[in-house]
Design an enzyme around this catalytic site. Structure first.
Site, PDB file in Angstrom:
ATOM      1  N   THR A   1       9.745   0.086  -0.083  1.00  0.00           N
ATOM      2  CA  THR A   1       9.223  -0.713  -1.186  1.00  0.00           C
ATOM      3  C   THR A   1       9.503   0.010  -2.483  1.00  0.00           C
ATOM      4  OG1 THR A   1       7.163  -1.525  -2.212  1.00  0.00           O
ATOM      5  CG2 THR A   1       6.988   0.424  -0.852  1.00  0.00           C
TER       6      THR A   1
ATOM      7  N   CYS B   1      14.134  -3.842  -6.507  1.00  0.00           N
ATOM      8  CA  CYS B   1      13.303  -4.481  -5.486  1.00  0.00           C
ATOM      9  C   CYS B   1      14.234  -4.811  -4.333  1.00  0.00           C
ATOM     10  CB  CYS B   1      12.652  -5.738  -6.053  1.00  0.00           C
ATOM     11  SG  CYS B   1      11.623  -6.641  -4.890  1.00  0.00           S
TER      12      CYS B   1
END
Length: 229
Positions: free
Chosen positions: A83, A196
């Site tokens: 992440t 991301c």
């Protein structure tokens, strides 16, 4: 070969990319039937996003730290958080285990510096773009981070959470993201952090003129380097 510890589930699309690319990477480097030694603990993304909305980062830190401890107990030699956004609590997670955390910000900063770039634009979730945790980590390495105008933040966040985490890649979304990259270029960015994992499903180097730094791809490569050293 060292065992890579993954804390995933943020989202499952992100974890899938990490798992796939680590396997592909080991096969490319070692050949034959080689595959990485992995331990994965996946959290409930719905629970974490609800806590994120409530700004309960203390609880998020506890949940990810607990997942990291499980990965450590299962035999991991080092830890990877699958992440960008939840690296906001990376220090708390690192403090909870006795194995090293391969921090995404450190990996990306080294890649940017290797390209002789000192100022980059960051595309990511609203939290990643507005909270200073990632930019500050990059600044420790001498890299300045600029983010899109606030008017674009909701659009990017919606594209990630309503489209990409469900595997939906929309051409109109891609075109608008490319226009945002052009604005960052005008603001002085010399490169773009695709910050991301899910955004890497949407934007690649072929879509933009500035050098692209796909954060997940760089993270995976660094994890392979460490595991196979």
């Amino acid at each position: 070969m060292q065992t890579i510890g993954l804390v995933g589930g943020m989202s499952w699309e992100s974890s899938l990319v990490y798992y796939r690319d680590l396997n592909v990477g080991v096969q490319e480097r070692l050949g034959g039937l080689s595959s990485p030694k992995l331990v994965l603990s996946a959290v409930d993304f719905a629970e974490l996003t609800a806590l994120e909305d409530a700004e309960r980062w203390d609880r998020i830190g506890e949940l990810l730290a607990d997942a990291a401890r499980g990965v450590e107990r299962a035999g991991a030699d080092f830890l990877v958080l699958c992440t960008t956004t939840f690296h906001k609590v990376a220090d708390e997670v690192a403090a909870a285990v006795d194995i090293p955390l391969l921090h995404l910000g450190d990996v990306v900063a080294e890649a940017v510096k290797a390209a002789r770039i000192t100022k980059v634009g960051l595309l990511g979730t609203t939290v990643a773009m507005t909270d200073p945790f990632f930019a500050e980590r990059m600044a420790e390495h001498g890299v300045e981070v600029v983010v899109p105008d606030a008017a674009h933040h909701d659009f990017l966040n919606t594209a990630i959470y309503d489209e990409l985490v469900h595997g939906r890649v929309v051409d109109t979304t891609r075109r608008r993201v490319v226009s945002i990259v052009d604005e960052l270029w005008d603001a002085g960015a010399q490169g773009i952090l695709v910050g991301c994992t899910e955004l890497e499903l949407l934007i690649s180097q072929s879509d933009i003129d500035l050098p692209a730094f796909p954060c997940t791809t760089l993270h995976v490569a660094a994890a392979l380097d460490r595991a196979l050293a």
